[in-house]
Design a protein around this motif. Sequence first.
Motif, PDB file in Angstrom:
ATOM      1  N   ARG A 196       0.836  -1.188   0.000  1.00  0.00           N
ATOM      2  CA  ARG A 196       0.000   0.000   0.000  1.00  0.00           C
ATOM      3  C   ARG A 196       0.880   1.251   0.000  1.00  0.00           C
ATOM      4  N   GLY A 197       0.437   2.262  -0.704  1.00  0.00           N
ATOM      5  CA  GLY A 197       1.119   3.544  -0.676  1.00  0.00           C
ATOM      6  C   GLY A 197       2.501   3.503  -1.291  1.00  0.00           C
ATOM      7  N   ASP A 214       2.665   7.130   3.572  1.00  0.00           N
ATOM      8  CA  ASP A 214       1.469   6.300   3.393  1.00  0.00           C
ATOM      9  C   ASP A 214       1.836   4.856   3.062  1.00  0.00           C
ATOM     10  N   GLY A 215       3.101   4.501   3.199  1.00  0.00           N
ATOM     11  CA  GLY A 215       3.554   3.184   2.757  1.00  0.00           C
ATOM     12  C   GLY A 215       3.352   2.086   3.789  1.00  0.00           C
ATOM     13  N   HIS A 216       3.125   0.889   3.299  1.00  0.00           N
ATOM     14  CA  HIS A 216       2.968  -0.302   4.149  1.00  0.00           C
ATOM     15  C   HIS A 216       3.213  -1.510   3.259  1.00  0.00           C
ATOM     16  N   SER A 275       4.876   2.584   7.776  1.00  0.00           N
ATOM     17  CA  SER A 275       5.194   3.835   7.085  1.00  0.00           C
ATOM     18  C   SER A 275       6.442   4.494   7.672  1.00  0.00           C
ATOM     19  N   ARG A 276       7.076   5.328   6.851  1.00  0.00           N
ATOM     20  CA  ARG A 276       8.281   6.086   7.240  1.00  0.00           C
ATOM     21  C   ARG A 276       9.380   5.187   7.817  1.00  0.00           C
ATOM     22  N   SER A 277       9.651   4.099   7.121  1.00  0.00           N
ATOM     23  CA  SER A 277      10.629   3.126   7.598  1.00  0.00           C
ATOM     24  C   SER A 277      11.689   2.865   6.548  1.00  0.00           C
ATOM     25  N   GLU A 278      12.875   2.463   7.016  1.00  0.00           N
ATOM     26  CA  GLU A 278      13.942   2.006   6.140  1.00  0.00           C
ATOM     27  C   GLU A 278      14.508   0.711   6.703  1.00  0.00           C
TER      28      GLU A 278
END
Length: 236
Positions: free
Chosen positions: A59-60, A86-88, A102-105
């Motif tokens: 997603r995102g 908005d990422g997952h 979200s907001r991960s590396e």
Amino acid sequence: MHPYSRPSSKPDPGESVGLGEAWRRTRRRQLLQRGSAVAAGLLLPWTSLAAERPIHELRGSVSINGKPATKDSVIAPGDVVTTGSDGHVVFVIGDSAFMLRSRSEFRVERPKEDAFGALYGVLRLVSGALGATFRKGGSARLVASNATIGIRGTGIYLETRGNGVYFCTCWGSTEVMLTDQPAMRERIEATRHSPRLVALRASEPQAFMPAPFETHTDQEMEILEKCVARKAPWVK
């Protein structure tokens, strides 16, 4: 993993090739075989061949090595997975399942070789939040900020925070240590969530503080296990 004994390099008078040279040739063959295994999909010591469906949920904004991820993407050693606001993404590497918020590396480092010749890999959460499950008997090494975590057949959840690292042993066995002070460590056995806050700067016994169960759910961990055809231990 057991140490091997290196043969003496002193040549046998009855042999045209000394044992030292024979050992070196054998060693080269072993490294070539391991390299072939990695290339074939043995990504990390706890994995098997790459899953037929590596990306289970997307997603995102999600990228792999700076390029947009798709449902057909494969994550391999050396890859960097990042998510936007908005990422997952939920994905599988071998028989381990991962959820990156979200907001991960997240970095899957290339396998290295230890003193006994065994390959091992490191999973590195640079920032953000990660849930993961590993098969019974499988092992992994996970690094985030100031914490290094040894994992065996475990479900875990991990977040980097301004005041340290939030780490939950959802089930199984883990050993968490301070990366800069490896002598400061705690072994955790859990059947259903045993969270800790690993402080950025702390001296014993404040390094590993009990924390509330939060920001992840039973259902999320159960979904990860379903991705690799397993059940969380509390699911009958």
